[in-house]
Design a protein around this motif. Structure first.
Motif, PDB file in Angstrom:
ATOM      1  N   THR A 183      52.866  45.659  46.580  1.00  0.00           N
ATOM      2  CA  THR A 183      52.575  46.666  45.576  1.00  0.00           C
ATOM      3  C   THR A 183      50.982  46.149  45.241  1.00  0.00           C
ATOM      4  OG1 THR A 183      54.772  46.523  44.627  1.00  0.00           O
ATOM      5  CG2 THR A 183      53.033  46.813  43.160  1.00  0.00           C
ATOM      6  N   ARG A 184      50.253  47.226  45.087  1.00  0.00           N
ATOM      7  CA  ARG A 184      48.844  46.991  44.795  1.00  0.00           C
ATOM      8  C   ARG A 184      48.418  47.860  43.591  1.00  0.00           C
ATOM      9  NH1 ARG A 184      48.885  48.346  50.523  1.00  0.00           N
ATOM     10  NH2 ARG A 184      48.123  46.458  51.517  1.00  0.00           N
ATOM     11  N   LYS A 185      47.384  47.421  42.965  1.00  0.00           N
ATOM     12  CA  LYS A 185      46.865  48.148  41.699  1.00  0.00           C
ATOM     13  C   LYS A 185      45.323  48.734  42.031  1.00  0.00           C
ATOM     14  CE  LYS A 185      49.405  46.182  37.886  1.00  0.00           C
ATOM     15  NZ  LYS A 185      49.989  47.488  37.366  1.00  0.00           N
ATOM     16  N   GLU A 186      45.160  49.963  42.016  1.00  0.00           N
ATOM     17  CA  GLU A 186      44.064  50.570  42.234  1.00  0.00           C
ATOM     18  C   GLU A 186      43.452  51.421  41.199  1.00  0.00           C
ATOM     19  OE1 GLU A 186      44.954  53.080  45.607  1.00  0.00           O
ATOM     20  OE2 GLU A 186      45.229  51.359  46.970  1.00  0.00           O
ATOM     21  N   ARG A 187      41.956  51.478  41.104  1.00  0.00           N
ATOM     22  CA  ARG A 187      41.493  52.153  40.207  1.00  0.00           C
ATOM     23  C   ARG A 187      41.892  53.530  40.224  1.00  0.00           C
ATOM     24  NH1 ARG A 187      36.380  50.479  38.030  1.00  0.00           N
ATOM     25  NH2 ARG A 187      36.317  52.459  36.952  1.00  0.00           N
ATOM     26  N   GLU A 312      49.694  39.841  52.050  1.00  0.00           N
ATOM     27  CA  GLU A 312      48.733  40.885  51.238  1.00  0.00           C
ATOM     28  C   GLU A 312      49.356  40.716  50.033  1.00  0.00           C
ATOM     29  OE1 GLU A 312      48.432  44.489  53.115  1.00  0.00           O
ATOM     30  OE2 GLU A 312      48.359  43.785  55.000  1.00  0.00           O
ATOM     31  N   GLN A 313      50.913  40.002  49.400  1.00  0.00           N
ATOM     32  CA  GLN A 313      50.792  40.069  48.267  1.00  0.00           C
ATOM     33  C   GLN A 313      50.047  38.903  47.580  1.00  0.00           C
ATOM     34  OE1 GLN A 313      52.592  42.538  47.299  1.00  0.00           O
ATOM     35  NE2 GLN A 313      54.552  41.549  46.544  1.00  0.00           N
ATOM     36  N   GLU A 317      46.986  39.513  44.810  1.00  0.00           N
ATOM     37  CA  GLU A 317      46.919  38.833  43.275  1.00  0.00           C
ATOM     38  C   GLU A 317      45.613  38.192  43.021  1.00  0.00           C
ATOM     39  OE1 GLU A 317      49.931  35.892  43.044  1.00  0.00           O
ATOM     40  OE2 GLU A 317      51.894  37.082  43.488  1.00  0.00           O
ATOM     41  N   ILE A 318      44.953  37.734  44.202  1.00  0.00           N
ATOM     42  CA  ILE A 318      43.413  37.014  44.046  1.00  0.00           C
ATOM     43  C   ILE A 318      42.642  38.362  43.836  1.00  0.00           C
ATOM     44  CG2 ILE A 318      41.918  36.040  45.136  1.00  0.00           C
ATOM     45  CD1 ILE A 318      44.071  34.357  46.656  1.00  0.00           C
ATOM     46  N   ARG A 319      42.704  39.557  44.414  1.00  0.00           N
ATOM     47  CA  ARG A 319      41.782  40.520  44.227  1.00  0.00           C
ATOM     48  C   ARG A 319      41.702  41.054  42.822  1.00  0.00           C
ATOM     49  NH1 ARG A 319      41.528  45.742  43.922  1.00  0.00           N
ATOM     50  NH2 ARG A 319      43.779  45.869  43.846  1.00  0.00           N
ATOM     51  N   LEU A 320      43.002  41.423  42.312  1.00  0.00           N
ATOM     52  CA  LEU A 320      43.429  41.702  40.965  1.00  0.00           C
ATOM     53  C   LEU A 320      42.728  40.945  40.078  1.00  0.00           C
ATOM     54  CD1 LEU A 320      44.624  44.163  39.408  1.00  0.00           C
ATOM     55  CD2 LEU A 320      46.665  42.961  39.335  1.00  0.00           C
ATOM     56  N   LYS A 321      43.252  39.681  40.007  1.00  0.00           N
ATOM     57  CA  LYS A 321      42.455  38.653  39.109  1.00  0.00           C
ATOM     58  C   LYS A 321      40.956  38.678  39.211  1.00  0.00           C
ATOM     59  CE  LYS A 321      42.579  33.903  37.676  1.00  0.00           C
ATOM     60  NZ  LYS A 321      43.070  32.544  38.002  1.00  0.00           N
ATOM     61  N   ALA A 322      40.415  38.871  40.128  1.00  0.00           N
ATOM     62  CA  ALA A 322      38.847  39.058  40.122  1.00  0.00           C
ATOM     63  C   ALA A 322      38.397  40.016  39.377  1.00  0.00           C
ATOM     64  CB  ALA A 322      38.499  38.971  41.684  1.00  0.00           C
ATOM     65  N   VAL A 323      39.017  41.439  39.696  1.00  0.00           N
ATOM     66  CA  VAL A 323      38.542  42.689  39.347  1.00  0.00           C
ATOM     67  C   VAL A 323      38.853  42.579  37.773  1.00  0.00           C
ATOM     68  CG1 VAL A 323      39.356  44.966  39.025  1.00  0.00           C
ATOM     69  CG2 VAL A 323      39.124  44.099  41.296  1.00  0.00           C
ATOM     70  N   LEU A 324      39.935  42.184  37.162  1.00  0.00           N
ATOM     71  CA  LEU A 324      40.140  41.950  35.913  1.00  0.00           C
ATOM     72  C   LEU A 324      38.915  41.099  35.134  1.00  0.00           C
ATOM     73  CD1 LEU A 324      44.053  41.801  35.590  1.00  0.00           C
ATOM     74  CD2 LEU A 324      42.574  43.858  35.162  1.00  0.00           C
ATOM     75  N   GLU A 325      38.616  39.941  35.842  1.00  0.00           N
ATOM     76  CA  GLU A 325      37.401  39.200  35.414  1.00  0.00           C
ATOM     77  C   GLU A 325      36.226  39.542  35.516  1.00  0.00           C
ATOM     78  OE1 GLU A 325      38.510  35.262  36.911  1.00  0.00           O
ATOM     79  OE2 GLU A 325      40.322  35.229  35.801  1.00  0.00           O
ATOM     80  N   ASN A 326      36.160  40.644  36.215  1.00  0.00           N
ATOM     81  CA  ASN A 326      34.778  41.593  36.714  1.00  0.00           C
ATOM     82  C   ASN A 326      33.947  40.659  37.505  1.00  0.00           C
ATOM     83  OD1 ASN A 326      32.936  43.649  36.422  1.00  0.00           O
ATOM     84  ND2 ASN A 326      31.923  42.770  34.806  1.00  0.00           N
ATOM     85  N   ARG A 327      34.691  40.034  38.593  1.00  0.00           N
ATOM     86  CA  ARG A 327      33.872  39.130  39.471  1.00  0.00           C
ATOM     87  C   ARG A 327      34.189  39.467  40.833  1.00  0.00           C
ATOM     88  NH1 ARG A 327      37.127  35.363  41.275  1.00  0.00           N
ATOM     89  NH2 ARG A 327      39.011  34.829  39.992  1.00  0.00           N
ATOM     90  N   LYS A 328      33.388  39.035  41.762  1.00  0.00           N
ATOM     91  CA  LYS A 328      33.631  39.195  43.219  1.00  0.00           C
ATOM     92  C   LYS A 328      34.829  38.477  43.807  1.00  0.00           C
ATOM     93  CE  LYS A 328      31.687  40.109  47.804  1.00  0.00           C
ATOM     94  NZ  LYS A 328      30.493  39.796  48.567  1.00  0.00           N
TER      95      LYS A 328
END
Length: 381
Positions: A183-187, A312-313, A317-328
């Motif tokens: 499950t992925r979250k995408e813009r 990938e799960q 989780e790591i990618r989404l957390k970074a996106v929400l915190e506006n960081r790479k």
């Protein structure tokens, strides 16, 4: 059928109560007449004014020709009973006609007769099962000593002890009969564009309000990627070893054996034992299915799907957390890797690997077949 022997037995039991007959007596009696019309004393004459006894049942549906009922006077049924009178004559009677002409007391005799037939069947099954017990318990020992049992239980322990977070995650997937899905979250840029058009001049004002409130202004959509089904689900669900389950099933079968060893058991007692045996066969089949599932669980393709799903799960989780915190997002390496029928976890100070042996053969189902046969009325040890 030996008519004289039947006559002798019938004479000895004119005053019999099928309800109280011993098991040995029931097993010695033939309740079914294969050719009732040829029995000595059969007549189509009106029955004598005497109280009849039920001697046999018959079922002639296999020959395609109906039997003549003494009361109906014509061939109108396949199944019925042979009644015998104290004077020695016999008549063929349809069951319904017998009840209509002989009343309530005769109905009780017919019920007792039917119950005796049922009890005879259970008695035969009981004796057949008892005769097969030595073979059954020998095959229990053989099954418990089969290498597949030790291999399964060892890998189950290694899996649960080595993969402390992957193991429970797969338990949930297996119990829910779910597929391995990432499950992925995408813009959702299209949705954001529509929102901007809808808000018009208020867009910037609303964006600043959301920012001040600490809310996420971006719109995301959920996208699922189906990797496939989880093979060998029974392996991942299991918590009790197959060896322990086989011990418990054997102990229960031994308890049934002790119950069936009693003398002159009633139909209800014997049928209860065979219902329990049916449940135990189902339990045994499930343990054998667990042994079968091991090879499917460690199939190279199945392990590769599991590793990708877990990796990938975690990465999502790591990618989404970074996106929400506006960081790479920080780069993440694959934690789980596979090599054929092996899977490894590289997260800890040392790599944990669980592997299926090169040669693995599920245990044979000999015991299950023996239990089924021994529980059948047609079984001959």
């Amino acid at each position: 059928m030996n008519t004289s022997a039947v006559d002798q037995l019938f004479e000895q039991s004119k005053e019999r109560s099928w309800r109280n007959a011993s098991e040995d007596a029931l097993l010695d009696f033939e309740f079914t007449a294969s050719d009732p019309e040829s029995l000595e004393g059969i007549s189509h004459d009106p029955p004598p004014d005497e109280d009849p006894e039920i001697e046999f049942r018959y079922d002639m549906s296999g020959r395609g020709a109906k039997v003549r009922c003494v009361y109906c006077k014509y061939q109108n049924h396949y199944r019925g009973i042979v009644v015998r009178y104290p004077s020695g004559g016999r008549r063929l009677v349809g069951r319904d006609c017998a009840l209509n002409h002989h009343g309530v007391e005769f109905e009780q005799h017919l019920n007792d007769f039917d119950a005796a037939i049922e009890r005879q069947g259970y008695a035969r099954r009981r004796r057949a099962f008892m005769a097969a017990c030595a073979q059954i318990f020998r095959e229990f020992q053989e099954l418990k000593a089969d290498p597949a049992v030790e291999t399964h239980d060892r890998l189950m322990r290694q899996w649960r002890d080595g993969f402390l977070d992957l193991a429970p995650a797969l338990i949930n997937v297996a119990r829910r009969d779910e597929r391995l899905t990432i499950t992925r979250k995408e813009r959702d840029e299209a949705a954001e564009k529509l929102r901007k058009q809808r808000l018009g001049d208020r867009f910037e004002e609303e964006r600043q309000k959301a920012k001040a409130a600490g809310k996420t202004w971006q719109i995301y959509r959920t996208v699922d990627e189906d990797l496939g089904s989880l093979g060998g689900a029974l392996f991942f669900i299991g918590s009790v070893s197959v060896a322990k389950r086989l011990d418990a099933i054997q102990a229960s079968v031994q308890q049934v054996f002790r119950t069936l060893s009693g003398d002159d058991l009633q139909s209800k007692q014997i049928s209860g034992c065979f219902r329990k045996l049916a449940e135990l066969r189902d339990e045994l089949a499930r343990e054998l299915n667990r042994l079968d599932a091991l090879a499917e669980a460690f199939d190279a393709g199945n392990l590769a799907r599991i590793a990708r799903w877990a990796n990938e799960q975690a990465a999502e989780e790591i990618r989404l957390k970074a996106v929400l915190e506006n960081r790479k997002a920080e780069p993440i390496s694959a934690r789980f890797t596979t090599d054929g029928q092996s899977i490894s976890d590289r997260a800890g100070p040392r790599t944990v690997t669980v592997s299926l042996p090169t040669v693995y053969r599920p245990a044979p189902r000999t015991l299950l077949a023996t239990l089924k046969a021994a529980s059948s009325i047609d079984y001959e040890p």
